[in-house]
Write a protein that holds these residues in place. Structure first.
Motif, PDB file in Angstrom:
ATOM      1  N   LEU A  32       0.839  -1.206   0.000  1.00 29.67           N
ATOM      2  CA  LEU A  32       0.000   0.000   0.000  1.00 29.67           C
ATOM      3  C   LEU A  32       0.872   1.253   0.000  1.00 29.67           C
ATOM      4  N   ASN A  33       0.343   2.295  -0.633  1.00 28.89           N
ATOM      5  CA  ASN A  33       1.064   3.549  -0.784  1.00 28.89           C
ATOM      6  C   ASN A  33       0.700   4.488   0.365  1.00 28.89           C
ATOM      7  N   ASP A  35       1.699   7.448   0.800  1.00 33.39           N
ATOM      8  CA  ASP A  35       1.535   8.824   0.336  1.00 33.39           C
ATOM      9  C   ASP A  35       0.228   9.037  -0.419  1.00 33.39           C
ATOM     10  N   PRO A  41      -6.160  -0.223  -4.163  1.00 31.13           N
ATOM     11  CA  PRO A  41      -5.208  -1.160  -4.783  1.00 31.13           C
ATOM     12  C   PRO A  41      -5.814  -1.862  -5.998  1.00 31.13           C
ATOM     13  N   ALA A 281       1.875   0.442   5.186  1.00 27.81           N
ATOM     14  CA  ALA A 281       1.920   1.200   3.939  1.00 27.81           C
ATOM     15  C   ALA A 281       3.303   1.826   3.832  1.00 27.81           C
ATOM     16  N   TYR A 282       3.752   2.013   2.591  1.00 33.96           N
ATOM     17  CA  TYR A 282       5.130   2.450   2.378  1.00 33.96           C
ATOM     18  C   TYR A 282       5.155   3.795   1.675  1.00 33.96           C
ATOM     19  N   GLU A 284       5.975   6.546  -1.081  1.00 39.92           N
ATOM     20  CA  GLU A 284       5.793   6.394  -2.531  1.00 39.92           C
ATOM     21  C   GLU A 284       6.896   5.573  -3.228  1.00 39.92           C
ATOM     22  N   ASP A 286       9.305   3.580  -2.076  1.00 35.82           N
ATOM     23  CA  ASP A 286       9.403   2.204  -1.596  1.00 35.82           C
ATOM     24  C   ASP A 286       8.196   1.392  -2.061  1.00 35.82           C
ATOM     25  N   TYR A 287       7.029   2.054  -2.049  1.00 39.65           N
ATOM     26  CA  TYR A 287       5.811   1.388  -2.502  1.00 39.65           C
ATOM     27  C   TYR A 287       5.930   0.955  -3.958  1.00 39.65           C
ATOM     28  N   LEU A 288       6.404   1.855  -4.825  1.00 38.94           N
ATOM     29  CA  LEU A 288       6.508   1.549  -6.255  1.00 38.94           C
ATOM     30  C   LEU A 288       7.445   0.368  -6.492  1.00 38.94           C
ATOM     31  N   ARG A 291       5.836  -2.827  -5.268  1.00 43.46           N
ATOM     32  CA  ARG A 291       4.780  -3.275  -6.166  1.00 43.46           C
ATOM     33  C   ARG A 291       5.380  -3.897  -7.422  1.00 43.46           C
TER      34      ARG A 291
END
Ligand SMILES: [Zn+2]
Ligand SMILES: [Zn+2]
Length: 471
Positions: A32-33, A35, A41, A281-282, A284, A286-288, A291
């Motif tokens: 999860l983002n 930011d 999702p 949630a991470y 932006e 790290d999230y990208l 994913r």
């Protein structure tokens, strides 16, 4: 109801589902983002919106949480309501009206505990909440349920059949918790009396409902037993408030347990609630990256290796120096035998990985050698670092090949003495070849007379001389 697991990670509970793709996903596959907390999702396969499964698969079973229910009832709210009952047992005038008011306040409070626990709220409702808002009629609705239950018992007794009497008693005992849960959640008498709605609760929990009933039965008896044990030593004026207090305390424990059981079986009951702890949630970037890694893994497991490569490629365009992304990209290219792309990527990947994880770099170099037998990194330090890692793995010949003629390949490299000292050790210790080792050491002495490593050169020479003398 059995737990649903991640389609790609059978050890992870599922938290999301894509109905068109028929794939349940765990948090492992759906980062999860932080930011963009409102972004919904998407399915890694079809990009459709995912359906949230709530905490139904991640929730700890209620029978493993018994101590937390006892601790829950020790919070200020439950203790205050228990104290209120204890005081009332001492001072309340024997008027039916007062007792009705007291019990409707207490019942409203107990049912708000069921409701809060069914949302996995760790905080118990406050005493004040028992006196405000609506829900005072719950006690009378519960009273109707009890009256009807007693009427059923009384009717059953009329038939003079022991078997029928027990069947009705047991049936009522089993149905009561489900009816109470229905009343707490739906707040209507209809739901609390409807065999269909009660049956849905029992069906959702399956045979575990019997565990719940067993625990509730024991808890229900507990205040009576404690009071009985105290009864011989204590006067009635002390015993009454103690009994009332225990009744309040154990009622909250029971309600917390029933509420949590609803939380645990929320999916089967048609609710969707998340854990109070919230999901990880991470940021932006790290999230990208997470994913991309998850999507690439899913594509590989689905057999779409081309898509996996594309996913990693576009992630690498965003963050070209991310080690994990590069590592996956390399493994995938090598696994797919994409010779040219893999060799091209290695020129970027090797310096990166050699700096942070030489052991991993050694593996990548061995891969490269399978694609091109004479592959050499185009950086002296990278050669030296990987050679050291290869020597640790007893891949002596591959290590030495990286160091061969280093002073000619990289005339400006200042660490040639260090690299050749490493090579000399490789020859002597790895291959048992003393002459080339001595040649290298002599070369260091001659070419780099001011090297700070001469002490080590000398020590190694002495060892080699001893070895030569022995043999
Ligand atoms: Zn997964
Ligand atoms: Zn999908």
């Amino acid at each position: 109801m059995d737990k649903t697991l991640c389609h790609y990670h059978p050890a992870q509970p599922a938290t999301w589902r894509c109905t068109p793709c028929q794939r349940p996903y765990g948090d492992c596959c759906v980062p999860l983002n932080a930011d963009a907390p409102d972004a919904h999702p998407q399915c890694p396969l079809c990009n459709g919106a995912l359906e949230f499964l709530g905490a139904a698969n991640t929730a700890q079973p209620f029978w493993e949480r018994i101590p937390t229910f006892f601790a829950y009832a020790l919070q200020p709210g439950p203790l205050a309501i228990s104290a209120l009952l204890a005081l009332a047992s001492l001072f309340l005038p024997p008027s039916l009206l007062f007792w009705f008011i007291l019990f409707s306040v207490a019942t409203k409070y107990f049912y708000s505990v069921i409701e809060a626990s069914s949302q996995a709220e760790p905080q118990a409702p406050s005493l004040l909440s028992a006196f405000t808002g609506d829900g005072f009629a719950l006690f009378f609705k519960q009273l109707v349920v009890f009256v009807l239950a007693f009427a059923a018992l009384w009717l059953a007794a009329d038939f003079n059949s022991e078997a029928l009497h027990w069947a009705v008693t047991l049936g009522l005992l089993l149905a009561l918790p489900a009816s109470i849960i229905r009343l707490a959640l739906d707040k209507t008498l209809g739901a609390a009396l409807s065999p269909e709605e009660i049956g849905q609760v029992i069906k959702a929990m399956g045979w575990r409902y019997l565990i719940l009933c067993a625990f509730l039965f024991i808890l229900w008896q507990a205040p009576g037993w404690v009071t009985y044990m105290l009864s011989s030593g204590l006067p009635r004026v002390v015993l009454m408030p103690v009994a009332a207090f225990l009744f309040g305390y154990f009622a909250v424990v029971m309600c917390a347990m029933m509420g949590y059981a609803v939380f645990q079986y929320q999916a089967a009951l048609g609710y969707v609630v998340d854990d109070a702890e919230g999901r990880a949630a991470y940021p932006e970037a790290d999230y990208l990256r997470r994913r991309a890694l998850a999507e690439a893994e899913i594509h590989v497991k689905e057999g779409h290796s081309g898509q996996a490569l594309e996913t990693l490629k576009s992630a690498l365009n965003r963050s070209p120096d991310d080690l994990k992304l590069n590592e996956r990209f390399h493994q995938l290219l090598f696994g797919l035998n994409e010779r040219q792309r893999c060799l091209h990527h290695l020129h970027h990947y090797l310096p990166l990985v050699a700096a942070s994880n030489p052991a991993l770099a050694a593996t990548a170099l061995l891969n490269a050698r399978q694609l091109q037998a004479d592959f050499l990194p185009d950086d002296a330090l990278v050669c030296e670092r990987i050679a050291a890692a290869l020597l640790d793995r007893h891949k002596t010949r591959e290590a030495l090949s990286l160091l061969r003629n280093l002073h000619q390949r990289f005339p400006d490299y200042p660490q040639v003495p260090r690299a050749y000292l490493l090579a000399a050790r490789g020859f002597a210790e790895g291959l048992g070849q003393v002459p080339p080792a001595r040649q290298l050491l002599a070369f260091i002495r001659a070419r780099y007379p001011h090297s700070p490593l001469l002490g080590e050169v000398e020590a190694l020479e002495a060892t080699l001389a001893r070895l030569a003398a022995q043999s």
